[in-house]
Write a protein that holds these residues in place. Structure first.
Motif, mmCIF file in Angstrom:
data_model
loop_
_atom_site.group_PDB
_atom_site.id
_atom_site.type_symbol
_atom_site.label_atom_id
_atom_site.label_comp_id
_atom_site.label_asym_id
_atom_site.label_seq_id
_atom_site.Cartn_x
_atom_site.Cartn_y
_atom_site.Cartn_z
ATOM 1 N N GLU A 200 -8.350 -1.412 12.537
ATOM 2 C CA GLU A 200 -9.013 -1.764 11.280
ATOM 3 C C GLU A 200 -9.852 -0.624 10.735
ATOM 4 O O GLU A 200 -10.001 -0.474 9.511
ATOM 5 N N ALA A 201 -10.398 0.200 11.624
ATOM 6 C CA ALA A 201 -11.231 1.320 11.156
ATOM 7 C C ALA A 201 -10.406 2.328 10.351
ATOM 8 O O ALA A 201 -10.964 3.092 9.544
ATOM 9 N N LYS A 492 -13.765 -12.075 1.291
ATOM 10 C CA LYS A 492 -12.773 -12.705 2.159
ATOM 11 C C LYS A 492 -11.395 -12.080 1.962
ATOM 12 O O LYS A 492 -10.674 -11.811 2.919
ATOM 13 N N VAL A 493 -11.036 -11.809 0.719
ATOM 14 C CA VAL A 493 -9.737 -11.184 0.437
ATOM 15 C C VAL A 493 -9.680 -9.801 1.074
ATOM 16 O O VAL A 493 -8.667 -9.424 1.694
ATOM 17 N N THR A 494 -10.762 -9.028 0.937
ATOM 18 C CA THR A 494 -10.784 -7.681 1.522
ATOM 19 C C THR A 494 -10.627 -7.736 3.039
ATOM 20 O O THR A 494 -9.865 -6.948 3.624
ATOM 21 N N ALA A 495 -11.327 -8.687 3.674
ATOM 22 C CA ALA A 495 -11.231 -8.814 5.135
ATOM 23 C C ALA A 495 -9.812 -9.195 5.555
ATOM 24 O O ALA A 495 -9.267 -8.642 6.522
ATOM 25 N N ASP A 496 -9.202 -10.129 4.825
ATOM 26 C CA ASP A 496 -7.836 -10.560 5.164
ATOM 27 C C ASP A 496 -6.841 -9.430 4.938
ATOM 28 O O ASP A 496 -5.911 -9.233 5.731
ATOM 29 N N TRP A 497 -7.032 -8.697 3.852
ATOM 30 C CA TRP A 497 -6.135 -7.571 3.559
ATOM 31 C C TRP A 497 -6.245 -6.506 4.644
ATOM 32 O O TRP A 497 -5.242 -5.958 5.099
ATOM 33 N N LYS A 498 -7.467 -6.213 5.079
ATOM 34 C CA LYS A 498 -7.666 -5.207 6.133
ATOM 35 C C LYS A 498 -6.958 -5.640 7.426
ATOM 36 O O LYS A 498 -6.344 -4.819 8.109
ATOM 37 N N LYS A 499 -7.061 -6.923 7.762
ATOM 38 C CA LYS A 499 -6.407 -7.396 8.974
ATOM 39 C C LYS A 499 -4.893 -7.252 8.878
ATOM 40 O O LYS A 499 -4.236 -6.874 9.850
ATOM 41 N N GLU A 504 -0.036 -4.088 10.411
ATOM 42 C CA GLU A 504 1.108 -3.227 10.098
ATOM 43 C C GLU A 504 1.001 -1.901 10.845
ATOM 44 O O GLU A 504 2.007 -1.386 11.356
ATOM 45 N N LEU A 505 -0.209 -1.351 10.913
ATOM 46 C CA LEU A 505 -0.413 -0.097 11.649
ATOM 47 C C LEU A 505 -0.133 -0.289 13.143
ATOM 48 O O LEU A 505 0.464 0.583 13.792
ATOM 49 N N ALA A 506 -0.573 -1.430 13.698
ATOM 50 C CA ALA A 506 -0.336 -1.706 15.121
ATOM 51 C C ALA A 506 1.156 -1.854 15.392
ATOM 52 O O ALA A 506 1.669 -1.349 16.406
#
Length: 628
Positions: A200-201, A492-499, A504-506
């Protein structure tokens, strides 16, 4: 039908890692609707399931859930679990089992039903069946002996059907050996866990991705749609407000006692033992005559001086349910046994031995041990319970009358608001709330929530009877679900988008790690992710040192020569890349417990196949309107 069973019983490989003895069966597909036919909820080959029968089963299921949750269910919980559908599936399954039992000729007589009732602790006092307690317990649960015993007979027949179908299942030595090799196999793994949280970072939320975030919200905005809400006006009538107004006079208690005196009558009971020489209904005459001759010989021994009837029962009786107790049947009243047996017992004197008495089960030798004369519990003995019963009835009636009177006044006034303006009742208001957020002042009763959210705007409910109160509801206003603007749910949208981006990165990192490992023919390390190595594990291994079960499942599927998978495994919101370091083949001697597990699995599979055959041939119709 029997040929079908024999074929189905010969399975090629039983996978018995986890044995589930529960038939999970979906009847919904292919069923035609009974929409508009209001008299039954479902029909199975013409046999109907009534709304009343469904409601009883549904209430029992809800009661069971409430007990698990300490008496309360979260709002909407039953709907989320699909309890109504599950209850209907079970009722349909039970009816198919009953009809299947008819096809294979399974019937249940009254005697095993009577024996099962007598064995139930809830109907016993001091270890002995008590008829009055039996009637009282059923009455408290709004049942009669006839309806209870009918249901019990159906349950016993279902047990017999399961036993019969299961008897065709078999487990060969070869099959058991193959299962031992399958279940005993062990592997040692090295694996890497790539957790999206650790990525996430790397996901930046700045002006450069504002458009991407907005596009993602537009695609997923239904996830943020609000729940429907209602503003409610209501009148609540509590039984506790009426309790002080109800005083039960001794004369009323006495009158109720006299009215229901039969409830407190304990009929004469007799304590007997028996020896059963069992004869099958279709036994040839020669076999029947041989059994009767044996019965007469045992009777002669029983009547000899100082004969021990109990010892003879242990030696000769074919009644497995009480053979080891010396044929002891305990106390029972007239009408509890099959007619011929019953007539013989209630014509005997204490200490007398009678027989052979012929019934549908064979020949009985009977010894009467003791007689309890008929008694009637006195008024003083039952006065307290009558007082509680009358108190509850009258308080409930008084509360409902208050609610009904108020409802009539509302109708005369023309609306709940006008009724309130006339000063005839205190109307409470609950501001906008959703099904998941019921106000604390409202009773936590599933029926109330169901009634509230079935109202349309401006609609007045009927009187809603709850456990300890009544309510009249008015839907003052409704808020339909709304789609918010991005600004309102930005965090909330930003947090969900980041997850999602981190996931996808993982996933990409896992794919890259696997590609590098396959190129090197061994598991490689990943940036910041440790390589963990296990001890030898079996398929069912769990614990902190074992990877999640989907990883184990995929690892055991690899061919013995393969060390690395062709794709990462997703489990527990993370990605896993693994290498099989070593393998051990399963071997050894099959244990009896394992053999029994295999047999139980085979019986389960066979019963499922048989039910599937019945269902495919059945005409099942469901009234979907009544299920809502």
């Amino acid at each position: 039908m029997l040929d079908f069973l024999r074929k189905q019983a010969q399975s090629t490989l039983i996978q018995a890692v986890v044995i589930i003895i529960a038939v999970v069966f979906v009847f919904w597909g292919g069923s035609s609707s009974l929409r508009g036919h209001r008299t039954s909820l479902a029909s199975i080959n013409g046999e109907e399931i009534s709304p009343q029968e469904f409601q009883r089963a549904y209430e029992q299921a809800i009661d069971g859930l409430q007990q698990q949750f300490g008496g309360k269910l979260p709002p909407g919980f039953a709907e989320q679990l699909g309890i109504k559908q599950q209850v209907l599936y079970r009722l349909i399954q039970a009816e198919l089992l009953r009809q299947g039992g008819d096809q294979v000729g399974i019937t249940i007589s009254d005697l095993p039903v009577q024996e099962r009732v007598a064995e139930m602790n809830v109907f016993q006092e001091n270890g002995t069946f008590n008829l009055q307690k039996y009637k009282d317990v059923l009455s408290q649960n709004r049942m009669t002996p006839v309806s209870f015993e009918k249901g019990l007979k159906s349950d016993l027949r279902t047990e017999r059907v399961r036993e019969l179908i299961g008897s065709f299942a078999a487990v060969s030595d070869n099959e058991a050996t193959r299962w031992l090799a399958y279940n005993g196999e062990e592997i040692k793994l090295a694996y890497v866990k790539l957790d999206p949280a650790s990525f996430e970072a790397q996901v930046k939320t700045d002006e450069t991705n504002t458009k991407e975030l907005a596009a993602w919200f537009e695609k997923n905005k239904d996830r943020y749609r609000s729940e429907p809400k209602i503003r409610l006006k209501y009148l609540l009538f509590k039984q506790s407000d009426d309790e002080k107004q109800v005083q039960i006079a001794d004369a009323d208690l006495k009158a109720k006692y006299e009215q229901d005196k039969e409830r407190y009558r304990q009929p004469e009971e007799r304590h007997a033992r028996h020896i059963l020489l069992q004869v099958k209904k279709d036994a040839p005459a020669a076999s029947r005559a041989e059994k009767k001759k044996l019965a007469e010989e045992v009777l002669a021994q029983a009547k000899a001086n100082n004969a021990d009837f109990a010892a003879l029962a242990k030696q000769y009786s074919d009644d497995a349910s009480n053979k080891e107790q010396g044929g002891d049947l305990g106390f029972f009243s007239a009408g509890r046994m099959v007619p011929a047996f019953d007539a013989a017992v209630f014509a005997m004197q204490v200490g007398e031995i009678s027989g052979p008495v012929e019934t549908e089960f064979g020949y009985h030798l009977i010894k009467l041990e003791e007689v309890k004369p008929e008694t009637v519990r006195s008024f003083e003995q039952v006065k307290a319970s009558i007082a509680v019963e009358l108190q509850q009835q009258q308080v409930k009636s008084l509360t409902f009358k208050r609610a009904a009177a108020a409802y009539e006044e509302i109708m005369r006034a023309g609306s709940l608001d006008k009724y309130s303006q006339q000063g005839k009742g205190q109307v409470a208001v609950a501001d906008y709330f959703s099904r998941k957020e019921l106000p604390a002042e409202l009773p936590k009763d599933p029926k109330l929530a169901e009634a509230v959210f079935s109202l349309k705007k401006g609609e007045l409910s009927n009187i809603i009877e709850l456990g300890d109160s009544c309510a009249v509801l008015f839907a003052d206003d409704l808020k339909e679900p709304e789609l918010p603007k991005l600004e309102a749910v930005q965090d909330k949208v930003t947090a969900d988008w980041k997850k999602e981006k981190a996931a996808e990165l993982a996933a990409k990192a896992a794919a890259d790690l696997l590609a590098a490992s396959r190129e090197k023919k061994a598991l490689q390390s990943a940036n910041g992710a440790a390589v963990l190595t296990t001890e030898f594990l079996k398929r069912s291994a769990t614990g902190k040192d074992a990877p999640p079960s989907p990883v184990l499942e995929e690892a055991f599927k690899l061919a013995w020569k393969e060390k690395l998978p062709t794709k990462p495994v997703q489990a527990e919101n993370a990605w896993f890349v693994y290498e099989v370091k070593e393998r051990k083949a399963g071997a050894g001697k099959i244990e009896e417990q394992a053999r029994q597990q295999l047999l139980a699995s085979a019986q389960h599979n066979l019963l499922s196949a048989w039910l599937g055959s019945l269902q495919s041939q059945a005409k099942i119709r469901i009234n979907e309107d009544l299920l809502k």
